[in-house]
Scaffold this active site. Structure first.
Site, short mmCIF file in Angstrom:
data_model
loop_
_atom_site.label_atom_id
_atom_site.label_comp_id
_atom_site.label_asym_id
_atom_site.label_seq_id
_atom_site.Cartn_x
_atom_site.Cartn_y
_atom_site.Cartn_z
N SER A 1 3.56 -2.16 10.22
CA SER A 1 5.01 -2.25 10.40
C SER A 1 5.58 -3.61 10.00
CB SER A 1 5.40 -1.88 11.84
OG SER A 1 4.99 -0.55 12.14
N GLY B 1 2.66 2.30 10.72
CA GLY B 1 3.64 3.36 10.55
C GLY B 1 4.35 3.77 11.83
N HIS C 1 -9.59 1.33 4.73
CA HIS C 1 -8.33 1.46 5.47
C HIS C 1 -8.53 2.40 6.65
CE1 HIS C 1 -4.18 2.52 6.41
NE2 HIS C 1 -3.83 1.40 5.77
N GLU D 1 -6.86 4.77 7.70
CA GLU D 1 -6.62 6.18 7.38
C GLU D 1 -7.82 6.78 6.66
OE1 GLU D 1 -2.85 5.56 5.44
OE2 GLU D 1 -1.98 4.97 7.37
N GLY E 1 2.86 -1.04 4.19
CA GLY E 1 3.04 0.36 3.80
C GLY E 1 4.51 0.64 3.50
N GLY E 2 5.20 1.21 4.47
CA GLY E 2 6.57 1.69 4.29
C GLY E 2 7.51 0.71 3.58
N GLU F 1 -5.35 -4.83 10.52
CA GLU F 1 -4.33 -3.81 10.75
C GLU F 1 -4.63 -3.06 12.05
OE1 GLU F 1 -2.35 -2.66 6.72
OE2 GLU F 1 -3.97 -1.27 7.14
N ASN G 1 0.88 -1.18 0.00
CA ASN G 1 0.00 0.00 0.00
C ASN G 1 0.91 1.22 0.00
OD1 ASN G 1 -1.75 2.08 0.44
ND2 ASN G 1 -2.36 1.45 2.51
N TRP G 2 1.04 1.83 -1.16
CA TRP G 2 1.98 2.96 -1.28
C TRP G 2 1.47 4.24 -0.63
CZ3 TRP G 2 3.89 2.67 -7.09
CH2 TRP G 2 4.84 1.65 -7.19
#
Ligand SMILES: O=C(CO)COP(=O)(O)O
Length: 253
Positions: free
Chosen positions: A213, A173, A95, A97, A234-235, A167, A9-10
């Site tokens: 993470s 993050g 998500h 966010e 993500g990261g 999640e 997930n960018w």
């Protein structure tokens, strides 16, 4: 046996040139699609180019959200029909966010999941508790309710095709990962919930990812768990080298 699915997930990262360079590098080094599904969920702007770069390789492209309607006066939004038309295969729905910053709810997530299936997209439905909910011992109840509302109106066949991403919000993050045991426990609760809403076969088929993470250093331990069938990352999905390591771990799980 459920096939592992590793999805990057960018979020709101990368330029068009960076996105293209990533796809060009990754597509030549993918593990076998028989062993792992490899997905990149990119900003809507890059989807067309990524689908073209991926071509007929096994790199699959996903969106990070979508509107539930197939078309209409919804300025700034992207519809499932438009995504499908581009060759997009997956879409992340609900998500945390999106829930936190864009007012999405279990109900809107459900409408989007239903619409995604209706239009031939594969939804990845996100659920997860806040730190406060975890600390007050509510994790199981919160996640069960999110799953129940999220899958409302889905047939057993659709539920079996669904990907659910667990999640925990506090692990996104932050560098804090749930322990593999804790993550597995909640993924097991999700699977049981699907069993109670549908049946054992559907629960055995639904793929459940852990997200929060995840990185090359911890994915193996997570993937060894009974109820964890993949990761939403993500990261650590932003660099080709790191994403390829995650795929390798998925393929070897
Ligand atoms: O939100 C996530 C994936 O959807 C997790 O992000 P990080 O892997 O950066 O913690």
């Amino acid at each position: 046996m459920r096939k592992p699915i590793i999805a990057g997930n960018w979020k709101m990262y990368k330029t068009a040139a960076e996105a293209k360079a990533f796809a060009e590098e990754v597509k030549t080094a993918l593990p076998s699609a028989e062993k792992v599904d490899a997905v990149i969920c990119a900003p809507a702007l890059f989807l067309q180019n990524l689908v073209e770069s991926a071509g007929n390789t096994d790199l699959k492209i996903g969106a990070q959200t979508m509107h539930e309607e197939k078309e209409g006066a919804f300025t700034g939004e992207v519809s499932p029909v438009q995504l499908k038309d581009l060759g997009v295969e997956y879409v992340i729905i609900g998500h945390s966010e999106r829930r936190q910053y864009f007012n999405e709810t279990d109900e809107s997530a459900n409408r989007k999941v239903v619409s995604a299936f209706e239009h031939g997209l594969k939804p990845i439905l996100c659920v997860g508790e806040s730190l406060e909910q975890r600390d007050s011992g509510d994790t199981g109840n919160v996640v069960e309710a999110q799953v129940e509302k999220g899958v409302a109106r889905l047939s057993a066949e659709q539920a079996a095709e669904l990907v659910i991403a667990y999640e925990p919000i506090w692990a996104i993050g932050t560098g804090k990962t749930a322990t593999a045991e804790d993550a597995n426990e909640v993924c097991g609760i999700i699977r049981k919930k699907i069993e109670s809403l549908y049946n054992e076969e559907t629960a055995g088929a639904v793929r459940i990812q852990y997200g929060g993470s995840v990185k090359p250093a911890n994915i193996e331990e997570l993937m060894n768990m009974e109820h964890i069938d993949g990761a939403l990352v993500g990261g650590a999905s932003l660099e080709a080298e790191s994403f390829l390591k995650l795929l390798e771990a998925g393929a070897n799980a």
